[in-house]
Design an enzyme around this catalytic site. Structure first.
Site, PDB file in Angstrom:
ATOM      1  N   LYS A 102      -3.914 -11.015  -6.691  1.00  0.00           N
ATOM      2  CA  LYS A 102      -5.157 -11.216  -5.931  1.00  0.00           C
ATOM      3  C   LYS A 102      -6.293 -10.365  -6.510  1.00  0.00           C
ATOM      4  CE  LYS A 102      -6.081  -9.044  -2.024  1.00  0.00           C
ATOM      5  NZ  LYS A 102      -6.493  -8.587  -0.695  1.00  0.00           N
ATOM      6  N   LYS A 131     -10.537  -5.026  -4.730  1.00  0.00           N
ATOM      7  CA  LYS A 131     -11.510  -4.000  -5.104  1.00  0.00           C
ATOM      8  C   LYS A 131     -10.862  -2.695  -5.528  1.00  0.00           C
ATOM      9  CE  LYS A 131     -12.882  -3.953  -0.301  1.00  0.00           C
ATOM     10  NZ  LYS A 131     -11.633  -4.271   0.348  1.00  0.00           N
ATOM     11  N   LYS A 188       0.829  -1.215   0.000  1.00  0.00           N
ATOM     12  CA  LYS A 188       0.000   0.000   0.000  1.00  0.00           C
ATOM     13  C   LYS A 188       0.854   1.251   0.000  1.00  0.00           C
ATOM     14  CE  LYS A 188      -4.483  -1.607   1.117  1.00  0.00           C
ATOM     15  NZ  LYS A 188      -5.690  -1.645   1.886  1.00  0.00           N
TER      16      LYS A 188
HETATM   17  N1  AQP Z   1      -9.062 -12.046  -3.486  1.00  0.00           N
HETATM   18  C1  AQP Z   1      -9.409 -12.499  -2.289  1.00  0.00           C
HETATM   19  N2  AQP Z   1      -9.596 -13.836  -2.084  1.00  0.00           N
HETATM   20  C2  AQP Z   1      -9.949 -14.308  -0.866  1.00  0.00           C
HETATM   21  N3  AQP Z   1     -10.162 -13.510   0.217  1.00  0.00           N
HETATM   22  C3  AQP Z   1     -10.002 -12.180   0.055  1.00  0.00           C
HETATM   23  N4  AQP Z   1     -10.132 -11.134   0.904  1.00  0.00           N
HETATM   24  C4  AQP Z   1      -9.847  -9.983   0.245  1.00  0.00           C
HETATM   25  N5  AQP Z   1      -9.538 -10.253  -1.035  1.00  0.00           N
HETATM   26  C5  AQP Z   1      -9.620 -11.608  -1.189  1.00  0.00           C
HETATM   27  C6  AQP Z   1     -10.532 -11.250   2.314  1.00  0.00           C
HETATM   28  O1  AQP Z   1     -11.651 -10.402   2.533  1.00  0.00           O
HETATM   29  C7  AQP Z   1     -11.623  -9.926   3.879  1.00  0.00           C
HETATM   30  C8  AQP Z   1     -11.848  -8.445   3.931  1.00  0.00           C
HETATM   31  O2  AQP Z   1     -10.818  -7.770   3.240  1.00  0.00           O
HETATM   32  P1  AQP Z   1     -10.627  -6.202   3.442  1.00  0.00           P
HETATM   33  O3  AQP Z   1     -11.760  -5.463   2.879  1.00  0.00           O
HETATM   34  O4  AQP Z   1     -10.378  -5.903   4.860  1.00  0.00           O
HETATM   35  O5  AQP Z   1      -9.370  -5.761   2.641  1.00  0.00           O
HETATM   36  P2  AQP Z   1      -8.378  -6.453   1.688  1.00  0.00           P
HETATM   37  O6  AQP Z   1      -7.932  -7.775   2.182  1.00  0.00           O
HETATM   38  O7  AQP Z   1      -7.282  -5.455   1.484  1.00  0.00           O
HETATM   39  O8  AQP Z   1      -9.298  -6.632   0.395  1.00  0.00           O
HETATM   40  P3  AQP Z   1      -9.065  -6.018  -1.003  1.00  0.00           P
HETATM   41  O9  AQP Z   1     -10.275  -6.296  -1.834  1.00  0.00           O
HETATM   42  O10 AQP Z   1      -7.765  -6.444  -1.595  1.00  0.00           O
HETATM   43  O11 AQP Z   1      -9.016  -4.485  -0.679  1.00  0.00           O
HETATM   44  P4  AQP Z   1      -8.003  -3.403  -1.187  1.00  0.00           P
HETATM   45  O12 AQP Z   1      -8.112  -3.455  -2.682  1.00  0.00           O
HETATM   46  O13 AQP Z   1      -8.541  -2.137  -0.593  1.00  0.00           O
HETATM   47  O14 AQP Z   1      -6.653  -3.778  -0.700  1.00  0.00           O
HETATM   48  C9  AQP Z   1     -10.282 -10.354   4.458  1.00  0.00           C
HETATM   49  O15 AQP Z   1     -10.478 -11.502   5.277  1.00  0.00           O
HETATM   50  C10 AQP Z   1      -9.460 -10.712   3.242  1.00  0.00           C
HETATM   51  O16 AQP Z   1      -8.499 -11.698   3.539  1.00  0.00           O
END
Ligand code: AQP
Length: 333
Positions: free
Chosen positions: A199, A202, A117
């Protein structure tokens, strides 16, 4: 220390970032919903984590309400779990500050998410982005959680939580329960549809790379049609076929079929049929979620009431741990 002594405590959280992806759903939220009644479950919309990236206030407010509605639409039931917004329970921030004194600069510097990040948001590498894992440790330890169901990307943060708890317990005696991480058997890491070595996320600039839980059916079908595969034209699970393997993982998670059965089902068929089948499975899974979401958004007063009741329940459960920690450290009441 947990309120309901008859069940193990489970905690997890998700950021109200506007969109929830199929990755969030399969890696986390769907399992929360399935497991919620077997545990003393707490699920939290972690708005304080979201502000580590610059947010527009009006959009953030809207995303928090929408995020809460999506969680309920995905099956989280405020009667069966404690569902709340992180900033409504000040004990999270209070414990986070205290735990900051037991987290080392070096270990925080090694967190992969911080490294990623701080590259992605190079113009805003703020202190909270760096101490994000300490707040996450506080989220978990505050409730003496034994189980933390997350996607694989969060494993390192749960391990750090255990390290902080172990250090604190070592200095002051048993205070925190050491949490175990829980991953779903299939779907713990859903990959991008356009670059299956990354991965599904979003915050990806290209919305074609992810399926959003609230995407309309025709959008979902289009995204799967454009998903990256390979030139072999054979549905086979293998590390050298990341695109096809990712689609198989999604299909397996939704249909509860194993990889051999999926390979047999599409033997002799092209990727067109396969992608269509995966897309339809996703559409059918998400259709009721979208419908429930739209219904819930019709009733903002009810949503707010659920938010506030959830926060009250969570605050009560948080109280004993915060009190114990302040006493152990030597602060006076
Ligand atoms: N691609 C993924 N596959 C499986 N699990 C996932 N999680 C996120 N992406 C995947 C799981 O979702 C939960 C909530 O995630 P979060 O919103 O706290 O943030 P994150 O992990 O940073 O998700 P993103 O979508 O990748 O957000 P950004 O793009 O903002 O960094 C967690 O349990 C995570 O493991």
């Amino acid at each position: 220390m947990a309120a309901d002594k008859s069940k193990q405590v489970m905690f997890s959280g998700i950021q109200p970032s506007g969109i929830f992806t199929l990755g969030n759903y399969l890696g986390a939220v769907r399992n929360w919903s399935v497991m919620q009644s077997d545990f003393d479950s707490l699920f939290c919309l972690v708005d304080l984590h979201a502000i580590t990236v610059r947010q527009d206030p009006a959009t953030l407010r809207e995303n928090i309400m929408r995020g809460f509605a999506v969680l309920m639409a995905c099956g989280l039931d405020p009667e069966r779990c404690t569902l709340f917004v992180q900033s409504h329970v000040p004990a999270h921030s209070q414990l986070s500050w205290l735990l900051g004194a037991y987290a080392q600069f070096g270990e925080l510097s090694r967190m992969t998410q911080f490294k990623d990040k701080s590259q992605r948001y190079a113009d805003n590498i703020n202190a909270a982005l760096f101490t994000y894992p300490v707040l996450m440790a506080a989220d978990i330890l505050l409730y003496q959680a034994e189980l933390v169901p997350v996607g694989i990307d969060q494993k390192q943060h749960v391990e750090l939580t255990r390290d902080i708890a172990t250090r604190f317990n070592g200095i002051y005696g048993d205070t925190f329960t050491l949490p175990d991480v829980y991953f779903p058997k299939v779907g713990a890491k859903i990959m991008s549809l356009l670059d299956p070595t990354k991965k599904m996320s979003k915050s990806d600039d290209n919305p074609g790379s992810y399926v959003a839980v609230l995407d309309e059916p025709d959008v979902i079908i289009k995204k799967f049609r454009r998903a990256v595969t390979d030139s072999e034209a054979r549905v086979r699970f293998s590390p050298d076929k990341p695109g096809v393997s990712n689609l198989m993982t999604i299909y397996a998670a939704l249909t509860e079929r194993d990889m051999a059965a999926i390979e047999a089902e599409f033997e002799g068929k092209g990727y067109g049929d396969f992608k269509q089948a995966v897309a339809e499975a996703v559409v059918e899974t998400l259709r009721p979620v979208r419908r429930r979401f739209l219904d819930l958004m019709e009733n903002p007063d009810y949503l707010l009431e659920c938010c506030h009741k959830g926060a009250e329940k969570a605050a009560k459960k948080a109280e004993p741990t915060l009190k114990l920690v302040t006493e152990r450290i030597g602060l006076i009441g």
